[in-house]
Design an enzyme around this catalytic site. Structure first.
Site, mmCIF file in Angstrom:
data_model
loop_
_atom_site.group_PDB
_atom_site.id
_atom_site.type_symbol
_atom_site.label_atom_id
_atom_site.label_comp_id
_atom_site.label_asym_id
_atom_site.label_seq_id
_atom_site.Cartn_x
_atom_site.Cartn_y
_atom_site.Cartn_z
ATOM 1 N N GLY A 156 10.712 1.902 -0.116
ATOM 2 C CA GLY A 156 10.589 3.159 -0.835
ATOM 3 C C GLY A 156 11.883 3.702 -1.409
ATOM 4 C CB SER A 157 12.936 7.224 -1.760
ATOM 5 O OG SER A 157 11.722 7.651 -2.355
ATOM 6 C CB THR A 158 15.999 3.326 1.255
ATOM 7 O OG1 THR A 158 15.072 2.230 1.142
ATOM 8 C CG2 THR A 158 15.581 4.234 2.396
#
Length: 573
Positions: A287-289
């Site tokens: 995801g957003s990592t």
């Protein structure tokens, strides 16, 4: 009889005893000579055997006193010399059904009673299995690892058929701590799963096994990591957890944990059930990592120069798909705002302008298309889109969807992003000065410097607030991704991750904490996202491990973000 005849008879009578004595002496001497000759032959054979063994003829046994005194398997220690795995004399529990003779009953009590008493001594043992072995009439092991106090209890039973032969055993003094790093040794002496398997030849080599093998792991850091991950997993009722602490300049793994864990000292079903390593073998959409990595690639390519530029933050409609944020963040956002608020749409538009080939090249340079670089045998292969990436695929990958990697991939990528831009492979071996690999450059130093600012701002103003350990200048990014299923993504199954580094003014270590399917509980304010469950793990962990690794809290230092603060609401001028 004449006088002559009498004298002759007397003379003959005297000669016979003398002749018999002489013959007896000769026979005795001959026997002594034969015995001496026999002893000489035996001594010669023994001497020949000793010489043969001394020059290496006895390949199956020790060739020297030194080798005889060495353990069968070398010791494994952490970077500070703390024992992690070693051999020691032990006892096993053996059932001998012929202990009372071929026709005798092997047990003085009933098999049922003996099995019950053995199970009481070893609570983790299965009584039914013990009973089945006792009634089989066949000799065999009832248990391979028996502690001294347990051996005394077995002796107290008074059953001659229960024997306690001495054996060499592999012992893990730290119990389950670092189990996925170490692995275990089978009863046949073969290493399995972890570094026991990787170092099999090294640990059994007579020329090397006398010298302990030092790993990069710091057991103090390992203990703190497992403790905080376990607390976070239990607090959110997650099905599993994973974490890693990585030296950003060398690639040395200071700690690596996958939960649930197993105890290599106890060879039961849990070893098989829990030996799977979530850090190196399980691939996830993280995801957003991924957003900071995509922004770093855009900064490096010159696509992002003006950080005050406002990017369109509304939904992206492309190829019959709509890319949106989890909630409305505004019509327009600049790059610092987009990272702080974790905008999918702005990141997608930045990646679109960067182009699929350049983002793909960056991901390849970060090793995202290959199995993770580490010595462990269990290394998962990423789910990597082959061929040219379509425009939509490029956009979704920029915020961590459509590509699945291990937490270790992410840790190594973040290390490159903050250490000046150089990617190095992760290693579980302690590196001495001069052994650190040169690595390969992925980002410019100026890009790395800018990313340190942006990651720090996320921890101060954004979704990483719960990881901001005071004085340690933590910076990082949250990531909450739905797990894919047969019919698309499962909204109720999340992977929550926080990837961080500290101290951001001079990064030393990367920390990644991940929870697999956390639930919204009172402890996480009934939230399932990484900001509420993974980030707090890092926030509690860093103050525990920082001083152990030479990083002490300092409230007077921080990353200079003065040029970026005016670009965000409440940042000041």
């Amino acid at each position: 009889m004449t006088a002559l005849g009498i004298d002759t008879a007397i003379s003959i009578g005297r000669v016979r005893p003398v002749t018999q004595r002489h013959e007896a002496v000769l026979v005795a001497r001959l026997r002594v000579l034969l015995v001496a000759l026999l002893f000489a032959l035996v001594a010669l054979a023994a001497l020949s055997r000793i010489v043969f063994l001394g020059i290496g003829g006895g390949a199956s046994g020790p060739a020297s006193l030194e080798e005889a005194l060495l353990p069968d398997r070398g010791e494994i220690v952490d970077r500070n010399g703390t024992p992690m795995a070693r051999n020691f004399p032990a006892r096993a529990l053996w059932f001998n059904p012929k202990a009372m003779g071929d026709g005798g009953t092997p047990l003085t009590r009933s098999a049922e009673e003996v099995a019950t008493r053995i199970a009481a001594i070893f609570p983790e043992a299965d009584k039914a299995i013990i009973l089945r072995r006792l009634t089989s009439g066949k000799a065999g092991y009832l248990r391979r690892r028996v502690l001294p106090e347990q051996a005394n209890q077995i002796h107290a039973l008074g059953e001659l058929a229960l024997e306690l032969p001495e054996e060499t055993d592999r012992h893990y003094p730290q119990g389950s701590l670092g189990a996925h790093v170490l692995g275990y040794v089978t009863h046949d002496g073969d290493g399995k799963v972890g570094m026991e398997q990787v170092l099999q030849s090294r640990l059994t080599d007579p020329a090397l096994r006398g010298e302990p093998m030092a790993l990069s792991i710091d057991m103090r850091v390992q203990g703190a990591l497992e403790d905080e991950l376990r607390s976070g997993m239990l607090a959110t009722n997650a099905m599993g957890a994973a974490g890693i602490v990585l030296d950003v300049d060398t690639g040395e793994v200071m700690a690596l944990a996958s939960l649930p864990e197993f105890d290599p000292n106890v060879m039961d079903r849990r070893v098989v059930d829990y030996e799977f390593n979530r850090v190196t073998n399980q691939v996830y959409e993280l995801g957003s990592t991924f957003k900071p990595l995509s922004v770093a690639a855009a900064i490096d390519a010159g696509v992002v120069r003006d950080f005050s530029k406002r990017w369109n933050a509304r939904d992206v409609e492309i190829s019959n798909a709509v890319l949106a944020d989890s909630h409305f963040l505004g019509n327009h956002l600049n790059v610092p705002e987009a990272l702080i608020q974790s905008s999918n749409t702005v990141t997608a538009r930045i990646a679109d302008e960067l182009g699929a080939e350049r983002l793909r090249r960056t991901m390849i340079d970060l090793g995202m298309n290959e199995r993770p670089y580490i010595e462990l045998p269990a290394r998962g292969h990423p789910i990597w889109p082959k061929g040219k990436w379509p425009r939509l695929r490029n956009m979704t990958i920029s915020y961590g969807h459509g590509i699945a990697v291990t937490p270790l991939h992410l840790a190594s990528a973040y290390a490159a992003m903050v250490n000046g831009g150089v990617w190095r492979p992760a290693t579980l071996q302690k590196l001495e000065a001069g052994e650190v690999p040169r690595g390969r450059r992925v980002f410019k130093e100026s890009t790395s410097s800018r990313m340190r600012q942006l990651l720090r701002m996320i921890a101060i103003y954004g979704t990483g607030k719960n990881a901001d350990a005071k004085g340690y200048r933590v910076g990082g990014k949250t990531g909450s991704a739905e797990k894919p299923g047969k019919r698309g993504y499962r909204e109720t199954s999340l992977v929550s991750t926080f990837a961080a580094a500290f101290p951001m003014d001079n990064p030393r270590y990367v920390v990644v904490a991940m929870l697999d399917e956390p639930k919204g509980t009172h402890a996480s304010s009934f939230q399932r996202t990484a900001a509420w469950n993974a980030a707090p793990i890092v926030g509690k962990l860093v103050p525990r491990i920082g001083p152990l690794m030479g990083v002490r809290p300092d409230m007077s230092r921080d990353v200079d973000i003065s040029d970026l603060k005016p670009l965000i609401p409440g940042g000041g001028t």
